[in-house]
Write a protein that holds these residues in place. Structure first.
Motif, PDB file in Angstrom:
ATOM      1  N   UNK A 121       0.922  -1.218   0.085  1.00  0.00           N
ATOM      2  CA  UNK A 121       0.031   0.196  -0.201  1.00  0.00           C
ATOM      3  C   UNK A 121       0.887   1.154   0.112  1.00  0.00           C
ATOM      4  N   UNK A 122       1.925   1.239   0.891  1.00  0.00           N
ATOM      5  CA  UNK A 122       2.704   2.539   0.933  1.00  0.00           C
ATOM      6  C   UNK A 122       3.385   2.791  -0.282  1.00  0.00           C
ATOM      7  N   UNK A 123       4.137   1.574  -1.094  1.00  0.00           N
ATOM      8  CA  UNK A 123       4.629   1.873  -2.365  1.00  0.00           C
ATOM      9  C   UNK A 123       3.758   2.137  -3.575  1.00  0.00           C
ATOM     10  N   UNK A 124       2.726   1.543  -3.223  1.00  0.00           N
ATOM     11  CA  UNK A 124       1.705   1.815  -4.367  1.00  0.00           C
ATOM     12  C   UNK A 124       1.104   3.278  -4.303  1.00  0.00           C
ATOM     13  N   UNK A 125       0.679   3.705  -3.113  1.00  0.00           N
ATOM     14  CA  UNK A 125       0.275   5.070  -3.089  1.00  0.00           C
ATOM     15  C   UNK A 125       1.326   6.189  -3.400  1.00  0.00           C
ATOM     16  N   UNK A 126       2.819   6.030  -2.986  1.00  0.00           N
ATOM     17  CA  UNK A 126       3.620   6.725  -3.382  1.00  0.00           C
ATOM     18  C   UNK A 126       3.798   6.722  -5.147  1.00  0.00           C
ATOM     19  N   UNK A 127       3.664   5.619  -5.657  1.00  0.00           N
ATOM     20  CA  UNK A 127       3.735   5.578  -7.113  1.00  0.00           C
ATOM     21  C   UNK A 127       2.462   6.322  -7.967  1.00  0.00           C
ATOM     22  N   UNK A 128       1.243   6.114  -7.184  1.00  0.00           N
ATOM     23  CA  UNK A 128       0.215   6.719  -7.902  1.00  0.00           C
ATOM     24  C   UNK A 128       0.285   8.509  -7.795  1.00  0.00           C
ATOM     25  N   UNK A 129       1.029   8.841  -6.513  1.00  0.00           N
ATOM     26  CA  UNK A 129       1.416  10.318  -6.483  1.00  0.00           C
ATOM     27  C   UNK A 129       2.100  10.899  -7.464  1.00  0.00           C
ATOM     28  N   UNK A 130       2.997   9.930  -7.846  1.00  0.00           N
ATOM     29  CA  UNK A 130       4.099  10.486  -9.036  1.00  0.00           C
ATOM     30  C   UNK A 130       3.717  10.344 -10.306  1.00  0.00           C
ATOM     31  N   UNK A 131       2.436   9.758 -10.442  1.00  0.00           N
ATOM     32  CA  UNK A 131       1.991   9.495 -11.884  1.00  0.00           C
ATOM     33  C   UNK A 131       1.660  10.760 -12.681  1.00  0.00           C
ATOM     34  N   UNK A 132       0.662  11.611 -12.059  1.00  0.00           N
ATOM     35  CA  UNK A 132       0.449  12.825 -12.699  1.00  0.00           C
ATOM     36  C   UNK A 132       0.005  13.801 -11.503  1.00  0.00           C
ATOM     37  N   UNK A 133      -0.260  14.957 -11.827  1.00  0.00           N
ATOM     38  CA  UNK A 133      -0.962  15.749 -10.492  1.00  0.00           C
ATOM     39  C   UNK A 133      -2.443  15.247 -10.266  1.00  0.00           C
ATOM     40  N   UNK A 134      -2.607  15.389  -8.993  1.00  0.00           N
ATOM     41  CA  UNK A 134      -4.017  15.021  -8.655  1.00  0.00           C
ATOM     42  C   UNK A 134      -4.709  13.884  -8.791  1.00  0.00           C
ATOM     43  N   UNK A 135      -3.579  12.717  -9.223  1.00  0.00           N
ATOM     44  CA  UNK A 135      -3.960  11.311  -9.589  1.00  0.00           C
ATOM     45  C   UNK A 135      -4.410  10.693  -8.364  1.00  0.00           C
ATOM     46  N   UNK A 136      -3.918  11.146  -7.211  1.00  0.00           N
ATOM     47  CA  UNK A 136      -4.123  10.410  -5.719  1.00  0.00           C
ATOM     48  C   UNK A 136      -4.456  11.557  -4.896  1.00  0.00           C
ATOM     49  N   UNK A 137      -5.536  11.562  -4.401  1.00  0.00           N
ATOM     50  CA  UNK A 137      -6.009  12.579  -3.561  1.00  0.00           C
ATOM     51  C   UNK A 137      -6.334  12.076  -2.116  1.00  0.00           C
ATOM     52  N   UNK A 138      -5.741  12.477  -0.896  1.00  0.00           N
ATOM     53  CA  UNK A 138      -5.975  12.186   0.271  1.00  0.00           C
ATOM     54  C   UNK A 138      -6.921  12.971   0.966  1.00  0.00           C
ATOM     55  N   UNK A 139      -7.931  12.654   1.017  1.00  0.00           N
ATOM     56  CA  UNK A 139      -9.047  13.633   1.491  1.00  0.00           C
ATOM     57  C   UNK A 139     -10.543  12.782   1.547  1.00  0.00           C
ATOM     58  N   UNK A 140     -11.411  13.263   2.490  1.00  0.00           N
ATOM     59  CA  UNK A 140     -12.857  12.609   2.663  1.00  0.00           C
ATOM     60  C   UNK A 140     -13.664  12.902   1.365  1.00  0.00           C
ATOM     61  N   UNK A 141     -14.410  11.653   1.165  1.00  0.00           N
ATOM     62  CA  UNK A 141     -15.170  11.961   0.174  1.00  0.00           C
ATOM     63  C   UNK A 141     -16.679  12.223   0.487  1.00  0.00           C
ATOM     64  N   UNK A 142     -17.097  13.492  -0.039  1.00  0.00           N
ATOM     65  CA  UNK A 142     -18.579  13.773   0.327  1.00  0.00           C
ATOM     66  C   UNK A 142     -19.660  13.204  -0.784  1.00  0.00           C
ATOM     67  N   UNK A 143     -20.455  12.367  -0.497  1.00  0.00           N
ATOM     68  CA  UNK A 143     -21.569  11.832  -1.305  1.00  0.00           C
ATOM     69  C   UNK A 143     -22.281  12.816  -1.838  1.00  0.00           C
ATOM     70  N   UNK A 144     -22.580  13.756  -1.033  1.00  0.00           N
ATOM     71  CA  UNK A 144     -23.565  14.882  -1.484  1.00  0.00           C
ATOM     72  C   UNK A 144     -22.821  15.798  -2.647  1.00  0.00           C
ATOM     73  N   UNK A 145     -21.529  15.432  -2.950  1.00  0.00           N
ATOM     74  CA  UNK A 145     -21.055  16.383  -3.946  1.00  0.00           C
ATOM     75  C   UNK A 145     -20.700  15.549  -5.266  1.00  0.00           C
ATOM     76  N   UNK A 146     -21.427  14.298  -5.059  1.00  0.00           N
ATOM     77  CA  UNK A 146     -21.194  13.484  -6.477  1.00  0.00           C
ATOM     78  C   UNK A 146     -22.697  13.726  -7.190  1.00  0.00           C
TER      79      UNK A 146
END
Length: 349
Positions: free
Chosen positions: A146-171
């Motif tokens: 998980x740690x290595x894959x999360x780091x990999x996703x962060x390096x793919x492109x800007x805003x590919x991996x967002x660490x934030x709560x998801x709000x169903x009301x805004x979907x």
């Protein structure tokens, strides 16, 4: 426009992200780290249910798909997290030995059960009746994955991996796409584990999380180089360091370690080994389990752009890759997933 928004980055979420990468699809992963079952999991994979000597449906297929799936990730990320390791079933009696031989004679189980009793001796672990050896087993270090894959996703492109709560009301779910806070995608994949109970699209499903607790111990006198399955499992992860687990609690839905869980593990461990040990850590998590012990994957009955990848239970490391593949193929083809793992086996309320 992205192809997918993926909610959750545990074993299910990263399995779907990797599947998207293998198919040249774009995505955004949103993860708030609220669910920790993937991270605290022992990560053992074993195609046989040793308690009942049964082979779960398609276990061999899942195993065959899993091995190269993880190997590709290891090679791309230059990291090691998948370790082949024998699993030994400790026998407590002659009757258990005989049950093993009977199971090993069954055509479905024969490729996975070594037909001879193992009489290896391990300091600190008496086993007068020996062991049965399960073939094609190992463990995934889920924290490293998980740690290595999360780091990999962060390096793919800007805003590919967002660490934030998801709000169903805004979907906003439209007929041909979904949108969320300015992100537009063709489909959204919910891979939230036990977090499904807050999901307005899928909370009708009978996902009944099972709490599991485990210990990390240091036992220099235990010269164990295999995983041992008895009333609990003992898994060697580093020199003199072992994972011990796990409990099964159906009523407590908090991911907080309990004294009762710790005591249960200590009592069973003391029955199993006779060497000194030190408890280094006590962990707990809620497994996303379903009463019929099968995953929950598929498309919402009313919203064709909303999909679920969940219910991987205790076999997440083995089921995640192949279930992600099946869901991806269902979305691509428009054909529903198989009923035995699909959402259609449960009616929406």
């Amino acid at each position: 426009m992205k192809d997918f928004i993926i909610i959750g980055a545990g074993l299910a979420g990263i399995s779907f992200a990797e599947t998207a990468i293998l198919n040249d699809k774009s995505f955004v992963v949103i993860n708030d780290n609220s669910q920790n079952s993937s991270r605290v999991a022992a990560g053992l994979y074993n195609p046989v249910v040793l308690k009942r000597f049964s082979l779960p449906q398609d276990a061999a297929i899942h195993l065959d798909y899993m091995v190269p799936f993880y190997k590709r990730i290891e090679e791309r990320l230059s990291v090691k997290f998948d370790f082949q390791l024998p699993v030994y079933r400790k026998f407590a009696s002659v009757e258990e030995q005989n049950n093993w031989f009977q199971a090993a004679d069954k055509p479905a189980l024969e490729p996975f059960l070594f037909p001879e009793i193992i009489h290896s001796e391990y300091n600190g672990l008496p086993a007068p009746f020996g062991y049965g050896k399960v073939l094609h087993t190992g463990y995934v270090d889920t924290q490293v994955l998980l740690d290595s894959y999360h780091s990999y996703l962060k390096g793919l492109e800007q805003d590919c991996f967002l660490e934030t709560a998801f709000s169903y009301d805004e979907l906003f779910v439209h007929e041909d796409y979904v949108s969320y806070k300015g992100i537009v995608a063709r489909d959204i994949i919910f891979a939230e584990g036990f977090g499904i109970h807050a999901n307005p699209f899928f909370k009708y499903l009978p996902l009944d999380g099972t709490k599991g607790e485990l210990l990390l111990i240091k036992a220099p006198g235990l010269n164990l180089d295999v995983a041992v399955n008895a009333s609990i499992f003992i898994l060697p992860v580093k020199k003199d360091i072992f994972k011990v687990g796990a409990t099964y609690e159906w009523y407590d839905k908090t991911a907080v370690p309990t004294e009762a869980g710790k005591q249960e593990l200590v009592e069973k461990l003391n029955e199993l080994i006779n060497c000194d040990y030190e408890i280094l850590e006590h962990l707990a998590g809620i497994r996303p389990t379903v009463k019929d012990r099968k995953p929950l994957i598929g498309t919402h009955p009313l919203h064709k752009r909303v999909h679920l990848l969940n219910g991987l239970g205790t076999r997440g490391v083995m089921l995640g890759p192949s279930m992600a593949k099946e869901l991806y193929e269902s979305i691509s083809s428009g054909e529903p997933v198989r009923r035995e793992v699909g959402l259609q086996r449960f009616k929406a309320s």
